[in-house]
Design an enzyme around this catalytic site. Sequence first.
Site, PDB file in Angstrom:
ATOM      1  N   ALA A 114       0.866  -1.188   0.000  1.00 24.41           N
ATOM      2  CA  ALA A 114       0.000   0.000   0.000  1.00 24.41           C
ATOM      3  C   ALA A 114       0.896   1.228   0.000  1.00 24.41           C
ATOM      4  CB  ALA A 114      -0.912  -0.007   1.226  1.00 24.41           C
ATOM      5  N   TYR A 145       7.076  10.292   6.044  1.00 21.87           N
ATOM      6  CA  TYR A 145       6.045   9.435   5.436  1.00 21.87           C
ATOM      7  C   TYR A 145       6.332   9.234   3.955  1.00 21.87           C
ATOM      8  CZ  TYR A 145       1.313   7.930   4.027  1.00 21.87           C
ATOM      9  OH  TYR A 145       0.238   7.243   3.510  1.00 21.87           O
ATOM     10  N   ARG A 186      -7.473  14.293   9.181  1.00 18.59           N
ATOM     11  CA  ARG A 186      -7.677  14.353   7.729  1.00 18.59           C
ATOM     12  C   ARG A 186      -8.944  15.166   7.428  1.00 18.59           C
ATOM     13  NH1 ARG A 186      -5.537   8.298   6.054  1.00 18.59           N
ATOM     14  NH2 ARG A 186      -6.273   7.642   8.082  1.00 18.59           N
TER      15      ARG A 186
HETATM   16  P1  NAD Z   1      -4.587   3.611   9.756  1.00 24.11           P
HETATM   17  O1  NAD Z   1      -3.660   4.397  10.630  1.00 24.11           O
HETATM   18  O2  NAD Z   1      -6.030   3.615  10.074  1.00 24.11           O
HETATM   19  O3  NAD Z   1      -4.103   2.105   9.647  1.00 24.11           O
HETATM   20  C1  NAD Z   1      -2.772   1.712   9.753  1.00 24.11           C
HETATM   21  C2  NAD Z   1      -2.705   0.458  10.625  1.00 24.11           C
HETATM   22  O4  NAD Z   1      -1.346   0.011  10.706  1.00 24.11           O
HETATM   23  C3  NAD Z   1      -3.175   0.725  12.054  1.00 24.11           C
HETATM   24  O5  NAD Z   1      -4.170  -0.202  12.425  1.00 24.11           O
HETATM   25  C4  NAD Z   1      -1.912   0.560  12.892  1.00 24.11           C
HETATM   26  O6  NAD Z   1      -2.165   0.109  14.210  1.00 24.11           O
HETATM   27  C5  NAD Z   1      -1.101  -0.420  12.055  1.00 24.11           C
HETATM   28  N1  NAD Z   1       0.329  -0.344  12.344  1.00 24.11           N
HETATM   29  C6  NAD Z   1       1.100   0.779  12.338  1.00 24.11           C
HETATM   30  N2  NAD Z   1       2.367   0.462  12.672  1.00 24.11           N
HETATM   31  C7  NAD Z   1       2.402  -0.893  12.874  1.00 24.11           C
HETATM   32  C8  NAD Z   1       3.422  -1.798  13.246  1.00 24.11           C
HETATM   33  N3  NAD Z   1       4.669  -1.384  13.478  1.00 24.11           N
HETATM   34  N4  NAD Z   1       3.109  -3.119  13.351  1.00 24.11           N
HETATM   35  C9  NAD Z   1       1.836  -3.548  13.138  1.00 24.11           C
HETATM   36  N5  NAD Z   1       0.821  -2.727  12.797  1.00 24.11           N
HETATM   37  C10 NAD Z   1       1.098  -1.408  12.660  1.00 24.11           C
HETATM   38  O7  NAD Z   1      -4.341   4.150   8.263  1.00 24.11           O
HETATM   39  P2  NAD Z   1      -5.164   3.872   6.925  1.00 24.11           P
HETATM   40  O8  NAD Z   1      -5.747   5.145   6.491  1.00 24.11           O
HETATM   41  O9  NAD Z   1      -6.037   2.690   7.076  1.00 24.11           O
HETATM   42  O10 NAD Z   1      -3.988   3.527   5.911  1.00 24.11           O
HETATM   43  C11 NAD Z   1      -3.619   2.190   5.606  1.00 24.11           C
HETATM   44  C12 NAD Z   1      -2.518   2.174   4.577  1.00 24.11           C
HETATM   45  O11 NAD Z   1      -2.955   2.791   3.374  1.00 24.11           O
HETATM   46  C13 NAD Z   1      -1.247   2.913   5.014  1.00 24.11           C
HETATM   47  O12 NAD Z   1      -0.122   2.193   4.566  1.00 24.11           O
HETATM   48  C14 NAD Z   1      -1.357   4.225   4.289  1.00 24.11           C
HETATM   49  O13 NAD Z   1      -0.078   4.779   4.031  1.00 24.11           O
HETATM   50  C15 NAD Z   1      -2.074   3.828   3.009  1.00 24.11           C
HETATM   51  N6  NAD Z   1      -2.794   4.968   2.429  1.00 24.11           N
HETATM   52  C16 NAD Z   1      -3.983   5.380   2.976  1.00 24.11           C
HETATM   53  C17 NAD Z   1      -4.637   6.469   2.440  1.00 24.11           C
HETATM   54  C18 NAD Z   1      -5.968   6.947   2.987  1.00 24.11           C
HETATM   55  O14 NAD Z   1      -6.520   7.914   2.435  1.00 24.11           O
HETATM   56  N7  NAD Z   1      -6.529   6.340   4.008  1.00 24.11           N
HETATM   57  C19 NAD Z   1      -4.082   7.170   1.356  1.00 24.11           C
HETATM   58  C20 NAD Z   1      -2.862   6.740   0.861  1.00 24.11           C
HETATM   59  C21 NAD Z   1      -2.238   5.625   1.398  1.00 24.11           C
END
Ligand code: NAD
Length: 315
Positions: A114, A145, A186
């Site tokens: 991702a 990031y 956000r």
């Molecule tokens: P989020 O913060 O809700 O989810 C991230 C999850 O990763 C969390 O549940 C967290 O506890 C877990 N995590 C973090 N560090 C960890 C570790 N060391 N070990 C195990 N678990 C760990 O974020 P999201 O919005 O659901 O994003 C998910 C992914 O999608 C991310 O990689 C993010 O970069 C990518 N992304 C999301 C968006 C968006 O708009 N939501 C946009 C671009 C990219």
Amino acid sequence: MPTSLVTGGAGFLGSHLCDELLRRGHRVICVDNLETGTLANIEHIRDQGFIHLNLDIIEPYYVEEPIDFVYHLASPASPIDYLRLPLHTLKVGSYGTHHTLGLAKKHRARFLLASTSEVYGDPQEHPQRETYWGHVNPIGPRGVYDEAKRYAEALTMAYHRQQGVDTAIVRIFNTFGPKMRPHDGRAIPTFLRQALQNRPITVFGDGSQTRSFCYVEDEVRGLIALAESGYHYPVNVGNPDEYTLLELAEAVIEVTGASSEIVFEALPIDDPQVRQPDISLAREILGWEPTIDLREGLRRTIEQSGRDNLSGGGT
Ligand code: NAD
């Protein structure tokens, strides 16, 4: 029955992905240390085929049972989180991605990283195509990031080219829907929280910067389509409908029926001026495109989350 491992499966996007994979008959192993996610996102799951492992993927980890797909989503994703956790963000993108790619290699699983539209930085090309290399400030506060994701992409391609791992990279553009945290900073959860309390909506800068918002159901469908394809290079998955932040604030006011006024606050450092995916590649190789527009997505978010949950009980 295929088995999918989802790192970050208790987060916003990951928990929707777990739900959809289970619905499609997968067994799902959710790996999440709850750093920015929460058990509340997965506690409704009663499926026998689901397990949650509370592991920090920055440390080496191994899972015995066979795995067919690895969806690597773990990473702080909201600016509030990665600015609070700069070293963690760099480590999860580097060590965490190494460990997860190593796991995919051992299991000969298909691996999906991702990644993010933030790899394009403050883009000089608009809309953004996958061939654009980006314009990122590596030493600004957001660099932790953006550069972690750029490193993770390089690492993924190296495991593919040198180690023969079957990999894919999705560049996710702003995604929204139920289970976003009201205080995660956000734009959509912030505006919804403010509108549902009839408080002023705080727009950064003059609100002319643009974003493109994809409803989570569409996004998850795109992630699965890419994981199930044989494609190895980055693919944009996002909604190409582009809005200024001011237009977004107006849409939120309209859909919530709020009486909020719009106020302006200082623009964060290195905030990108424009953001819009070119999704020709996803259309061509995955037959994927979004079907839910901004206002419909906002209505569904409010309906499924409930107004009280979105208003967050605070400011
Ligand atoms: P989020 O913060 O809700 O989810 C991230 C999850 O990763 C969390 O549940 C967290 O506890 C877990 N995590 C973090 N560090 C960890 C570790 N060391 N070990 C195990 N678990 C760990 O974020 P999201 O919005 O659901 O994003 C998910 C992914 O999608 C991310 O990689 C993010 O970069 C990518 N992304 C999301 C968006 C968006 O708009 N939501 C946009 C671009 C990219």
